[in-house]
Design a protein around this motif. Structure first.
Motif, PDB file in Angstrom:
ATOM      1  N   SER A 153       0.804  -1.399   0.489  1.00  0.00           N
ATOM      2  CA  SER A 153       0.014  -0.052  -0.371  1.00  0.00           C
ATOM      3  C   SER A 153       1.155   1.262  -0.466  1.00  0.00           C
ATOM      4  CB  SER A 153      -0.695   0.001   0.907  1.00  0.00           C
ATOM      5  OG  SER A 153      -0.389   0.017   2.607  1.00  0.00           O
ATOM      6  N   SER A 154       2.254   1.358  -0.109  1.00  0.00           N
ATOM      7  CA  SER A 154       2.795   2.289   0.322  1.00  0.00           C
ATOM      8  C   SER A 154       3.253   3.156  -1.289  1.00  0.00           C
ATOM      9  CB  SER A 154       4.508   2.090   0.333  1.00  0.00           C
ATOM     10  OG  SER A 154       4.537   1.418   1.942  1.00  0.00           O
ATOM     11  N   HIS A 155       2.649   4.409  -1.362  1.00  0.00           N
ATOM     12  CA  HIS A 155       2.669   4.580  -2.441  1.00  0.00           C
ATOM     13  C   HIS A 155       2.196   4.379  -3.544  1.00  0.00           C
ATOM     14  CE1 HIS A 155       5.225   7.867  -5.396  1.00  0.00           C
ATOM     15  NE2 HIS A 155       4.875   8.683  -4.339  1.00  0.00           N
ATOM     16  N   HIS A 156       0.990   3.976  -2.948  1.00  0.00           N
ATOM     17  CA  HIS A 156       0.445   3.305  -4.506  1.00  0.00           C
ATOM     18  C   HIS A 156      -0.057   4.306  -4.990  1.00  0.00           C
ATOM     19  CE1 HIS A 156      -1.848   0.693  -6.134  1.00  0.00           C
ATOM     20  NE2 HIS A 156      -2.403  -0.840  -5.475  1.00  0.00           N
ATOM     21  N   PRO A 157       0.339   3.323  -6.441  1.00  0.00           N
ATOM     22  CA  PRO A 157      -0.127   4.965  -7.505  1.00  0.00           C
ATOM     23  C   PRO A 157      -1.052   4.929  -7.894  1.00  0.00           C
ATOM     24  CG  PRO A 157       0.931   2.382  -8.700  1.00  0.00           C
ATOM     25  CD  PRO A 157       1.210   2.680  -7.570  1.00  0.00           C
ATOM     26  N   GLU A 158      -2.087   4.063  -7.656  1.00  0.00           N
ATOM     27  CA  GLU A 158      -3.348   4.109  -8.229  1.00  0.00           C
ATOM     28  C   GLU A 158      -4.740   4.508  -6.738  1.00  0.00           C
ATOM     29  OE1 GLU A 158      -5.452   0.552  -9.402  1.00  0.00           O
ATOM     30  OE2 GLU A 158      -7.622   1.159 -10.223  1.00  0.00           O
ATOM     31  N   PHE A 159      -4.101   3.776  -5.423  1.00  0.00           N
ATOM     32  CA  PHE A 159      -4.881   4.454  -3.928  1.00  0.00           C
ATOM     33  C   PHE A 159      -4.667   5.331  -3.541  1.00  0.00           C
ATOM     34  CE2 PHE A 159      -5.459  -0.349  -5.733  1.00  0.00           C
ATOM     35  CZ  PHE A 159      -6.799  -0.264  -6.673  1.00  0.00           C
TER      36      PHE A 159
ATOM     37  N   GLY B  80      -8.893  10.655  -7.548  1.00  0.00           N
ATOM     38  CA  GLY B  80      -8.212   9.402  -8.015  1.00  0.00           C
ATOM     39  C   GLY B  80      -8.932   8.718  -9.100  1.00  0.00           C
ATOM     40  N   PHE B  83      -7.138   7.602 -11.734  1.00  0.00           N
ATOM     41  CA  PHE B  83      -6.564   6.510 -11.580  1.00  0.00           C
ATOM     42  C   PHE B  83      -6.766   5.198 -11.993  1.00  0.00           C
ATOM     43  CE2 PHE B  83      -4.590   9.977  -8.506  1.00  0.00           C
ATOM     44  CZ  PHE B  83      -3.284  10.320 -10.676  1.00  0.00           C
ATOM     45  N   THR B  84      -7.996   4.939 -11.604  1.00  0.00           N
ATOM     46  CA  THR B  84      -8.673   3.636 -11.603  1.00  0.00           C
ATOM     47  C   THR B  84      -8.955   3.262 -13.234  1.00  0.00           C
ATOM     48  OG1 THR B  84      -9.061   2.967  -9.237  1.00  0.00           O
ATOM     49  CG2 THR B  84     -10.577   2.573 -10.987  1.00  0.00           C
ATOM     50  N   ALA B 110       4.028  10.643 -11.140  1.00  0.00           N
ATOM     51  CA  ALA B 110       4.652   9.010 -11.611  1.00  0.00           C
ATOM     52  C   ALA B 110       3.152   8.336 -11.039  1.00  0.00           C
ATOM     53  CB  ALA B 110       5.267   9.524  -9.959  1.00  0.00           C
ATOM     54  N   HIS B 111       2.237   8.826 -10.119  1.00  0.00           N
ATOM     55  CA  HIS B 111       0.526   8.098  -9.714  1.00  0.00           C
ATOM     56  C   HIS B 111       0.024   7.598 -11.610  1.00  0.00           C
ATOM     57  CE1 HIS B 111       1.590   9.995  -6.181  1.00  0.00           C
ATOM     58  NE2 HIS B 111       0.805   9.057  -5.753  1.00  0.00           N
ATOM     59  N   ALA B 114       1.825   5.505 -13.428  1.00  0.00           N
ATOM     60  CA  ALA B 114       2.351   4.485 -13.678  1.00  0.00           C
ATOM     61  C   ALA B 114       0.905   3.677 -13.712  1.00  0.00           C
ATOM     62  CB  ALA B 114       2.346   4.156 -11.892  1.00  0.00           C
ATOM     63  N   CYS B 115      -0.192   4.289 -14.075  1.00  0.00           N
ATOM     64  CA  CYS B 115      -1.773   4.019 -13.861  1.00  0.00           C
ATOM     65  C   CYS B 115      -1.827   3.855 -15.668  1.00  0.00           C
ATOM     66  CB  CYS B 115      -2.552   4.602 -13.280  1.00  0.00           C
ATOM     67  SG  CYS B 115      -2.779   4.504 -11.291  1.00  0.00           S
ATOM     68  N   TYR B 146       6.412  -0.744  -4.933  1.00  0.00           N
ATOM     69  CA  TYR B 146       5.955  -2.241  -4.640  1.00  0.00           C
ATOM     70  C   TYR B 146       5.840  -2.722  -5.488  1.00  0.00           C
ATOM     71  CZ  TYR B 146       9.135  -1.375   0.772  1.00  0.00           C
ATOM     72  OH  TYR B 146       9.782  -1.350   0.805  1.00  0.00           O
ATOM     73  N   GLN B 147       4.289  -1.964  -5.603  1.00  0.00           N
ATOM     74  CA  GLN B 147       3.457  -2.445  -6.476  1.00  0.00           C
ATOM     75  C   GLN B 147       3.977  -3.296  -7.754  1.00  0.00           C
ATOM     76  OE1 GLN B 147       3.646   0.395  -5.789  1.00  0.00           O
ATOM     77  NE2 GLN B 147       2.792   0.433  -3.926  1.00  0.00           N
ATOM     78  N   TYR B 150       2.028  -2.028 -12.521  1.00  0.00           N
ATOM     79  CA  TYR B 150       2.257  -0.506 -12.611  1.00  0.00           C
ATOM     80  C   TYR B 150       3.267   0.116 -13.420  1.00  0.00           C
ATOM     81  CZ  TYR B 150      -1.500  -0.661  -9.591  1.00  0.00           C
ATOM     82  OH  TYR B 150      -3.224  -1.001  -9.384  1.00  0.00           O
TER      83      TYR B 150
END
Lengths: 555, 170
Positions: A153-159, B80, B83-84, B110-111, B114-115, B146-147, B150
C-alpha cells in the motif's frame, strides 16, 4: 521486528527526499497550500489548533529499543519532551516546526521508521493484535501479512487519492484484540475444514459519524490471493465510493448503500478483470517477509516461577499489578506485560522522553528488545520471564509506569480533543483525567472489574466511544461543551455500537453520571458478572431509567 | 492548458471538436456523444474521445480498435477516480494514448504514468508554477515501486523474486 532489506531502506530514504523537495516547493510557492495539504498529510503532517502535529507510523504497533530511543530523542529535540501514543498504535509529536520535519523524517529513516500514510485519503498504517506471536489463541502470526500490506500500500499509484481514508487491521487469533469489525477492511487468519489457513475478509466497518460493524465479504480467501483481492476491493471503492460528502465517503457507506451482495459481486467482477495472478509469488514474498522478522530466542523455562509466586505473596501491590497487567504468553515461563500509560489524573497515552529512554532500556533487559503499542494507548513488553517480573515492576514503579489498571475503569481511551485537535468540538483529556481521579481507589476499581470507557472529543470518534462499554462523546451545544453518554458498546469479536443513555451532560457532571451507571451495575450484578454482561442481561433501557431517574433527582 | 509527457512540454496535435464540426484537422478529440459520427465519417483522421472519470469501460471497449486516444477528465487533483479508470482501460486492452486532463500537479506525475497515462493536459497556471523540471523530478522521486504491474520499472516484489532465482541483473 521486521528487518528492512535494501529496497525498503532506499524507499523510505527516497520518500524523505521527496518530502523535503515538496516542503521546499511549498516554501518557494511552486505548490499552493491547497496542493501541499494532501502531500503533507500523506506524510503524517497535520496542521492542528496551535501547531503542526507529526504522526509517526508504528506498523502493527511493533518497535525495538533503538527505535524507541530515537523517538525519545526527537521528542526532546523537536517537541516539548514528550510524545503521545494513539488509538491506531501510532505516535504523535504535537509541536514540530514545518522546516524541521524533513530532518525528523531522516532521523526516523535512520532506524527504519517513517510517517508514510499515517494520514490522508489513502491506505493508512496497518494495525494488528498487540499480542501477535504471543497469544495462545493464535492460528498464525498476523504480522507478516500486515507487513506485506504495508509494503503493497506504500505510495500506491492508484490508491493514493481515495474518496476518504482507508484503515486496515489484521489478526490471527480467535479473540479480537485489534478492533477488526470497526475497520474499513479487516483480515482474520482462519483455518478451514480441510485444515488449511486462509483469510476471512471483512469490509465496511467504521466508527465516526455513522458507526457500522464490518461485514464478511469472503469467508475463506486462499493464501496467495490477498493482494489481488485487496486491489479489487480498492478499485471498486476508488471508483464508486461517494465523493460528494466527506461524511459519506468511507467504504462503509458504499457497502451499506449498495448492499454486501452487490459489493461482493463488483469485487468478484473486478477480480475476473484483473485476470490471472501468481499466488506462488505472493506466498514466496510472504515467506520472505516472515523470515525477515527477528527470531525470538526464548529460553526453556518451567511454566511456573517460584520467584514470581513468592513476590506475589510478599507484596500485595505487585500482586495487584500482576493480576491486571499480565497477559498469558504461549511460551512457558514468560508473560506479556501491558504497561499502562493511564496514571491516575494523567493524560492517556502520553509519555515523557525520560520515561521513553528508561523504557527502551527495560525492553532490552527484560523483553528481548521488543515493545508493542496497543490501540488502547498502552505499551506492551511482550516477552518477559516470570522470574523477572518483580524486578521489572520495581523499575516501572520508579518511573511512574506501574499503574495497575489495565482493562479497568481508569484505563480510559481518549482522543486529544480540544486541547490539540482542530476538528474537536469538546475536550476529552480533562474528562478522562476527572473520571480517573474519581475512581482512583484501587480497591474500588478491582471491585468494579473490567470496564472500558472511551472518550471522543468530536463525532469523528478517534476515541472509539461507540465501542466503549461506556462511551463519551463531547459535542458543542450553544457554546457549551456537552457530553453524550452511550452504553453497551463492545470492541471485541462481539462488536457492538453503544446506545445513547439520554441528553448530554456538562463536563462537570460527567464523573457523577459515570458513577450512577457504575452504582446501578454494582447493585444489580450477579456474582462475578462483568459490567458488559450485566448491561446485556438487564438491557440498556433499564440502565437508562436509572441514569435518567437519578439525573432528575440530582437536578 | 499545457500538454506534457515523459519527455517534456509538447505541442498538442489534437484539436477538440464536436459532432457537427467539419474541421480539417487530422487529429480530433471529441465528446462521447460525437464519437460515432466522427468515427463513421472515416476521413483518415485520428480520433480521440474525452470522457469523465466514471465512464463505462465496456462501452469504450467497443471502440478500442478505432480510438487513437482516450482523455480522462480529473475534476480535482484530489479525485483519484481517473487513475482507476486508466488502469481498467489498460486491463481491458486499450493500447492507444491515455491522457489525463485537469488540475493534476507535478507530484502526481508518477501515479499517472504508473496507472497507464502517457500524457497530462494541465492548466497553464499549474505548469507555470511547476515547470517541467519539477514534474520530471517528482516523477523520478521514487525509483522502484512496490506494486507489481504498474510502473515501467521492475517492482520491488519482482526484483526480490528474481533475486531469489539468481536473476538480479534483469
Amino acid at each position: 521486528m521486521y528487518n528492512y532489506d535494501q529496497f525498503d531502506a532506499d524507499f523510505v530514504r527516497e520518500r524523505v527526499a521527496q518530502f523535503r523537495d515538496q516542503v521546499g516547493r511549498r516554501l518557494d510557492g511552486s505548490l499552493t497550500e491547497e496542493e501541499f495539504k494532501p502531500l503533507r498529510l500523506q506524510n503524517g503532517l497535520y496542521l492542528q489548533l496551535h501547531a503542526y502535529m507529526l504522526r509517526v507510523a508504528i506498523p502493527y504497533g511493533v518497535l525495538n529499543a533503538t527505535q524507541f530511543r530515537q523517538l525519545a530523542l526527537i521528542a526532546d529535540r523537536f517537541d516539548r519532551g514528550y510524545a503521545h501514543f494513539t488509538t491506531r498504535q501510532n505516535l504523535q509529536f504535537n509541536w514540530p516546526k514545518l522546516v524541521d520535519v524533513p530532518d525528523i523524517l531522516d532521523l526516523l529513516a535512520d532506524v527504519d521508521m517513517h510517517c508514510i500514510q499515517t494520514s490522508g485519503n489513502c491506505i493508512r498504517n496497518v494495525t494488528a493484535d498487540q499480542f501477535a506471536g504471543v497469544a495462545g489463541d493464535e492460528i498464525e502470526d498476523p504480522r507478516p501479512v500486515a507487513e506485506l500490506i504495508r509494503q503493497w500500500s506504500s505510495h500506491h499509484p492508484e490508491f493514493s487519492f481515495l474518496p476518504r481514508k482507508f484503515k486496515v487491521a489484521v489478526s490471527g487469533a480467535a479473540r479480537d484484540r485489534a478492533l477488526l469489525k470497526a475497520h474499513d477492511l479487516a483480515i482474520r487468519i482462519v483455518r478451514n475444514e480441510a485444515g488449511e489457513t486462509g483469510y476471512e475478509v471483512l469490509v465496511g466497518g467504521g466508527l465516526g459519524r455513522t458507526p457500522m460493524i464490518g461485514k464478511v465479504v469472503r469467508d475463506f480467501l486462499p493464501k496467495g490471493q490477498l493482494l489481488a483481492y485487496l486491489e479489487a476491493v480498492m478499485r471498486v471503492y476508488n471508483a464508486e465510493g461517494r465523493r460528494d460528502n466527506k461524511y459519506k465517503a468511507r467504504i462503509k457507506i458504499l457497502v451499506h448503500e449498495i448492499g454486501v451482495e452487490a459489493f461482493q459481486a463488483r469485487v468478484e467482477a473486478e477480480l475476473r478483470a484483473i485476470g490471472s495472478t501468481s499466488p506462488g509469488d505472493e506466498l514466496e514474498e510472504l515467506a520472505r517477509i516472515a523470515a525477515a522478522f527477528d527470531t525470538v530466542h526464548y529460553s526453556r523455562l518451567a511454566p511456573r516461577s517460584e520467584k514470581f509466586d513468592a513476590a506475589c505473596a510478599r507484596n500485595a501491590r505487585f500482586a495487584e499489578w500482576a493480576r491486571t497487567n499480565l497477559f498469558t504468553h504461549r511460551v512457558d515461563g514468560y508473560a506479556a506485560v501491558t504497561v499502562s500509560l493511564k496514571p491516575v489524573g494523567g493524560v492517556p497515552g502520553d509519555m515523557t522522553a525520560a520515561q521513553m529512554r528508561l523504557f527502551a532500556e527495560l525492553a532490552e533487559r527484560f523483553s528481548l528488545d521488543e515493545i508493542r503499542v496497543t490501540h488502547a494507548q498502552n505499551l506492551v513488553l511482550p516477552h518477559v520471564r516470570l522470574d523477572d517480573l518483580h524486578a521489572l515492576w520495581l523499575e516501572l514503579v520508579d518511573a511512574d509506569l506501574a499503574t495497575a489498571n489495565v482493562g479497568l475503569i481508569t484505563d480510559i481511551i481518549a482522543c486529544p480533543g480540544l486541547d490539540y485537535c482542530a476538528l474537536a468540538t469538546a475536550r476529552s483529556i480533562p474528562i478522562a483525567q476527572a473520571i480517573s481521579t474519581r475512581f482512583a481507589d484501587a480497591a474500588r476499581q478491582a471491585e468494579i472489574g473490567p470496564l472500558q470507557i472511551k472518550i471522543s472529543g468530536c463525532i469523528n470518534a478517534c476515541g472509539h466511544h461507540h465501542v466503549g462499554h461506556i462511551g463519551i462523546l463531547g459535542l458543542e451545544k450553544r457554546g457549551q461543551e456537552s457530553y453524550q453518554i452511550t452504553l453497551g458498546g463492545d470492541a471485541t469479536e462481539n462488536a457492538a455500537i453503544g446506545d445513547l443513555l439520554g441528553p448530554g451532560v456538562s463536563a462537570q457532571e460527567v464523573p457523577d453520571a459515570i458513577e450512577r451507571i457504575v452504582d446501578h451495575y454494582l447493585a444489580h450484578r450477579l456474582t462475578d458478572e462483568l459490567f458488559i454482561d450485566t448491561v446485556r442481561r438487564l438491557g440498556v433501557d433499564e440502565f437508562r431509567a436509572a441514569f435518567l431517574g437519578a439525573q432528575d433527582e440530582a437536578a | 492548458m499545457k500538454l506534457l509527457d515523459r519527455d517534456g512540454i509538447r505541442i498538442d496535435e489534437f484539436f477538440r471538436a464536436t459532432a457537427e464540426d467539419r474541421v480539417s484537422h487530422d487529429r480530433l478529440i471529441v465528446p462521447p456523444d460525437a464519437l460515432e459520427a466522427q468515427l463513421s465519417s472515416r476521413e483518415m483522421r485520428q480520433v480521440g474521445v474525452e470522457v469523465s472519470n466514471v465512464a463505462s469501460v465496456e462501452e469504450l471497449a467497443r471502440y478500442f480498435d478505432d480510438l487513437a486516444l482516450i482523455a480522462i477528465v480529473f475534476p480535482a487533483y484530489s479525485d483519484g477516480r481517473g487513475f482507476t479508470l486508466a488502469r481498467r482501460l489498460r486491463n481491458a486492452g486499450f493500447r492507444g494514448v491515455l491522457r489525463a486532463v485537469g488540475p493534476l500537479i507535478a507530484d502526481q506525475f508518477a501515479h499517472a504514468l504508473a496507472c497507464g497515462f502517457d500524457e497530462i493536459e494541465a492548466p497553464e497556471s499549474i505548469v507555470d508554477r511547476q515547470p517541467f523540471e519539477q514534474w520530471r523530478r517528482a516523477g523520478a522521486s521514487i525509483s522502484l515501486p512496490y506494486q507489481q504491474g504498474y510502473s515501467r520499472a521492475t517492482s520491488i516484489f519482482e526484483q526480490r523474486r528474481r533475486g531469489r532465482q539468481g536473476e538480479c541483473n534483469a
